[in-house]
Design a protein around this motif. Structure first.
Motif, PDB file in Angstrom:
ATOM      1  N   UNK A  99       3.325   7.806  -3.545  1.00 21.18           N
ATOM      2  CA  UNK A  99       2.320   8.501  -2.809  1.00 21.18           C
ATOM      3  C   UNK A  99       2.700   9.914  -2.731  1.00 21.18           C
ATOM      4  N   UNK A 100       1.517  10.618  -2.576  1.00 23.17           N
ATOM      5  CA  UNK A 100       1.651  12.138  -2.480  1.00 23.17           C
ATOM      6  C   UNK A 100       0.691  12.696  -1.199  1.00 23.17           C
ATOM      7  N   UNK A 101       1.346  13.695  -0.657  1.00 21.72           N
ATOM      8  CA  UNK A 101       0.432  14.177   0.513  1.00 21.72           C
ATOM      9  C   UNK A 101       0.788  15.714   0.641  1.00 21.72           C
ATOM     10  N   UNK A 102      -0.286  16.532   1.333  1.00 17.24           N
ATOM     11  CA  UNK A 102       0.225  17.836   1.466  1.00 17.24           C
ATOM     12  C   UNK A 102      -0.745  18.853   0.549  1.00 17.24           C
ATOM     13  N   UNK A 103      -0.634  20.203   0.561  1.00 15.19           N
ATOM     14  CA  UNK A 103      -1.214  21.175  -0.097  1.00 15.19           C
ATOM     15  C   UNK A 103      -1.016  20.876  -1.661  1.00 15.19           C
ATOM     16  N   UNK A 104      -1.899  20.637  -2.570  1.00 13.19           N
ATOM     17  CA  UNK A 104      -1.879  20.368  -3.853  1.00 13.19           C
ATOM     18  C   UNK A 104      -1.291  21.557  -4.565  1.00 13.19           C
ATOM     19  N   UNK A 105      -1.610  22.630  -4.174  1.00 16.53           N
ATOM     20  CA  UNK A 105      -0.906  24.015  -5.022  1.00 16.53           C
ATOM     21  C   UNK A 105       0.587  24.323  -4.590  1.00 16.53           C
ATOM     22  N   UNK A 106       1.051  23.723  -3.720  1.00 17.83           N
ATOM     23  CA  UNK A 106       2.263  23.939  -3.023  1.00 17.83           C
ATOM     24  C   UNK A 106       3.298  23.302  -3.931  1.00 17.83           C
ATOM     25  N   UNK A 107       4.609  23.754  -3.774  1.00 18.64           N
ATOM     26  CA  UNK A 107       5.699  23.144  -4.466  1.00 18.64           C
ATOM     27  C   UNK A 107       5.777  21.744  -3.764  1.00 18.64           C
ATOM     28  N   UNK A 108       6.525  20.676  -4.521  1.00 18.52           N
ATOM     29  CA  UNK A 108       6.687  19.296  -3.986  1.00 18.52           C
ATOM     30  C   UNK A 108       7.800  19.288  -3.410  1.00 18.52           C
ATOM     31  N   UNK A 109       7.946  18.556  -2.435  1.00 18.62           N
ATOM     32  CA  UNK A 109       9.291  17.843  -1.937  1.00 18.62           C
ATOM     33  C   UNK A 109       9.609  16.690  -2.247  1.00 18.62           C
ATOM     34  N   UNK A 110      10.236  16.207  -3.023  1.00 17.99           N
ATOM     35  CA  UNK A 110      10.531  14.561  -3.615  1.00 17.99           C
ATOM     36  C   UNK A 110      11.385  13.835  -2.608  1.00 17.99           C
ATOM     37  N   UNK A 169       0.817  -1.147  -0.112  1.00 21.88           N
ATOM     38  CA  UNK A 169      -0.129   0.229  -0.063  1.00 21.88           C
ATOM     39  C   UNK A 169       0.781   1.239   0.036  1.00 21.88           C
ATOM     40  N   UNK A 170       0.701   2.218  -1.123  1.00 19.32           N
ATOM     41  CA  UNK A 170       1.408   3.333  -1.088  1.00 19.32           C
ATOM     42  C   UNK A 170       1.012   4.382  -0.082  1.00 19.32           C
ATOM     43  N   UNK A 171       1.625   4.439   1.180  1.00 17.26           N
ATOM     44  CA  UNK A 171       1.188   5.452   2.003  1.00 17.26           C
ATOM     45  C   UNK A 171       2.241   6.199   2.550  1.00 17.26           C
ATOM     46  N   UNK A 172       3.706   6.182   2.011  1.00 16.49           N
ATOM     47  CA  UNK A 172       4.651   6.706   2.669  1.00 16.49           C
ATOM     48  C   UNK A 172       4.722   8.250   3.027  1.00 16.49           C
ATOM     49  N   UNK A 173       4.010   8.734   1.663  1.00 18.09           N
ATOM     50  CA  UNK A 173       3.979  10.550   1.647  1.00 18.09           C
ATOM     51  C   UNK A 173       3.116  10.760   2.783  1.00 18.09           C
ATOM     52  N   UNK A 174       1.837  10.384   2.905  1.00 17.73           N
ATOM     53  CA  UNK A 174       0.883  10.744   4.137  1.00 17.73           C
ATOM     54  C   UNK A 174       1.464  10.604   5.356  1.00 17.73           C
ATOM     55  N   UNK A 175       2.287   9.438   5.789  1.00 21.59           N
ATOM     56  CA  UNK A 175       2.721   9.174   6.931  1.00 21.59           C
ATOM     57  C   UNK A 175       3.846  10.154   7.334  1.00 21.59           C
ATOM     58  N   UNK A 176       4.781  10.430   6.282  1.00 20.73           N
ATOM     59  CA  UNK A 176       5.693  11.213   6.301  1.00 20.73           C
ATOM     60  C   UNK A 176       5.412  12.802   6.516  1.00 20.73           C
ATOM     61  N   UNK A 177       4.207  13.230   5.935  1.00 19.32           N
ATOM     62  CA  UNK A 177       3.767  14.426   5.929  1.00 19.32           C
ATOM     63  C   UNK A 177       3.054  14.804   7.323  1.00 19.32           C
ATOM     64  N   UNK A 178       2.492  13.576   7.866  1.00 22.57           N
ATOM     65  CA  UNK A 178       1.684  13.831   9.155  1.00 22.57           C
ATOM     66  C   UNK A 178       2.581  13.979  10.279  1.00 22.57           C
ATOM     67  N   UNK A 216       4.086  20.060  -0.505  1.00 23.45           N
ATOM     68  CA  UNK A 216       3.493  18.876  -0.931  1.00 23.45           C
ATOM     69  C   UNK A 216       4.672  17.763  -0.666  1.00 23.45           C
ATOM     70  N   UNK A 217       4.508  16.511  -0.225  1.00 22.68           N
ATOM     71  CA  UNK A 217       5.539  15.495  -0.138  1.00 22.68           C
ATOM     72  C   UNK A 217       5.071  14.478  -1.414  1.00 22.68           C
ATOM     73  N   UNK A 218       6.147  14.087  -2.197  1.00 25.35           N
ATOM     74  CA  UNK A 218       6.129  12.767  -2.982  1.00 25.35           C
ATOM     75  C   UNK A 218       7.094  11.827  -2.461  1.00 25.35           C
ATOM     76  N   UNK A 219       6.681  10.511  -1.987  1.00 25.60           N
ATOM     77  CA  UNK A 219       7.758   9.542  -1.408  1.00 25.60           C
ATOM     78  C   UNK A 219       8.122   8.621  -2.303  1.00 25.60           C
TER      79      UNK A 219
END
Length: 429
Positions: A30-41, A1-10, A23-26
């Motif tokens: 997986x993705x988590x965080x504000x959709x309009x923000x720049x993404x930390x990969x 289950x791809x859930x690393x980004x939600x866990x990391x962001x929380x 935003x975080x991409x793991x």
């Protein structure tokens, strides 16, 4: 289950006790965080281990330089958002001891440790140089200068452009070209020094020879330029020869403490004094004072930090010390002026050109990004990433008034006390 980004962001939000604004991409997509923000990969678990082992600026830098972290979207916006959470002043943030008393903080750390997994954090990237003490001997200064400037002249040509000036430009407008702005800066320095044909100028930290060439060609002076970088000196000598100025410009690989052929009519020190160090600054000022003739002028162009805590102390930035300027130290403007006066100078003018450095750095970043693949070939992916992060973060620091840059004009007073400056000195003639 791809859930690393939600866990990391929380977990990061729990750790900070505040929203994490990017935003975080793991590594699992997986993705988590504000959709309009720049993404930390976050490319792998190793990035998390780096941050846990060295929380804050140095851990982020190691993950960035190694390629474990990246940013998609506006790099400046991402740095601005993250810096509000990570690079807080010590007196505004909880100490680690205080934070560990918080059950929520401890739980977040345990969660991140589980997410990071084994093994222990990897070694720092090979681009890192660590110093335990700031000795500022001739040997350690030479090594520090070599680390920064002997990256390769071809690489610096990409970043700096034809002017090959590695200091703040002087912009007529944001639409000016980088070459015009750097020429205007060199001309401003020459006019502040009041250069006239036949005078002798010492250019301390001469870089690739741009100031020496401009002063000799446009103002008819004889110039001695000194640097500790062998690569810079070789490049500068070729430029001098190509300009037909070998009879008026001499480039030396020499420490400022070893110059013994004064007196000079004027001295320029542009972007060099940041390397001198707190313990050696009075000596630096005294050496330059002794090399000037009475009535001679010094133009000291130097980055400064905002005063806080001990207002006379110098400040070392972990990332910059490890990857960019080993042993570099920033002091408040007031400390610099005081040291120059203690050495016997009369300070006659101080001009802040902070906004000009932000514009300069953004142009350098654009040049690097536009020729990224070649920059990586000429150095390494890690080194190119160091310069991109350092210059972008520095641009924001200048824009947000966390650091500044000042041109300080000082005179070695003659016995008569006459400064030699016009009554309305801002005309610079």
């Amino acid at each position: 289950m791809a859930d690393a980004a939600p866990r990391l962001h929380a977990l990061v939000q729990q750790l900070l006790g505040a929203p994490f604004p990017v935003r975080v991409r793991a590594w699992d997509g997986s993705l988590a965080g504000p959709p309009d923000a720049p993404t930390l990969v976050v490319r792998n678990r190793r990035a998390v281990r780096r941050l846990l082992f060295k929380p804050g600026e140095l851990g982020l830098a190691r993950a960035w330089v190694s390629g474990d972290l990246d940013v998609e979207g506006d790099l400046y916006q991402a740095l601005d958002l993250i810096s509000g959470q990570v690079w807080q002043r010590d007196d505004d943030a909880r100490t680690l001891t205080e934070a560990l008393r918080d059950p929520g903080f401890r739980a977040a750390v345990r969660g991140l440790l589980r997410l990071a997994g084994p093994p222990l954090p990897p070694a720092p990237p090979r681009e890192e140089v660590r110093r335990t003490t700031h000795l500022h001997t001739r040997r350690t200064d030479r090594r520090a200068i070599s680390h920064h400037y002997d990256v390769g002249n071809d690489f610096y040509e990409i970043v700096l452009g034809p002017s090959m000036v590695y200091s703040c430009a002087y912009w007529e407008s944001a639409d000016s070209t980088l070459e015009d702005a750097q020429r205007d800066k060199l001309e401003l320095v020459c006019r502040k020094l009041g250069l006239t044909p036949g005078q002798r100028l010492l250019d301390v930290g001469c870089g690739w020879g741009s100031m020496a060439i401009h002063a000799a060609r446009e103002h008819g002076v004889s110039v001695v330029g000194i640097t500790l970088s062998q690569e810079q000196a070789a490049y500068a000598r070729k430029r001098v020869a190509d300009a037909g100025l070998t009879d008026r410009v001499e480039i030396r690989v020499q420490d400022y403490r070893d110059v013994a052929d004064g007196p000079y009519d004027a001295i320029s020190s542009i972007g060099m004094a940041e390397h001198v160090g707190a313990d050696k600054y009075l000596e630096y000022a005294g050496v330059l004072h002794s090399l000037l003739k009475p009535g001679g002028r010094l133009l000291n162009h130097q980055i400064a930090r905002r005063p806080h805590h001990d207002e006379t102390a110098y400040e070392v930035d972990e990332f910059i010390d490890a990857y960019v300027f080993p042993d570099g130290e920033l002091a408040p403007l007031g400390s610099t002026v005081t040291q120059l006066e203690r050495a016997g100078f009369e300070v006659r003018d101080v001009e802040s050109i902070r906004e000009h450095y932000a514009l300069t750095l953004r142009r350098w970043v654009s040049r690097l990004e536009d020729d990224w693949r070649r920059a990586v070939r000429l150095t390494s992916a890690g080194r190119a990433r160091v310069w991109r992060l350092y210059m972008a973060a520095s641009a924001l620091a200048f824009e947000q008034q966390r650091i500044g840059v000042n041109q300080v004009l000082a005179v070695r007073p003659p016995p008569s006390g006459a400064s030699g400056l016009p009554l309305r000195s801002r005309t610079w003639n």
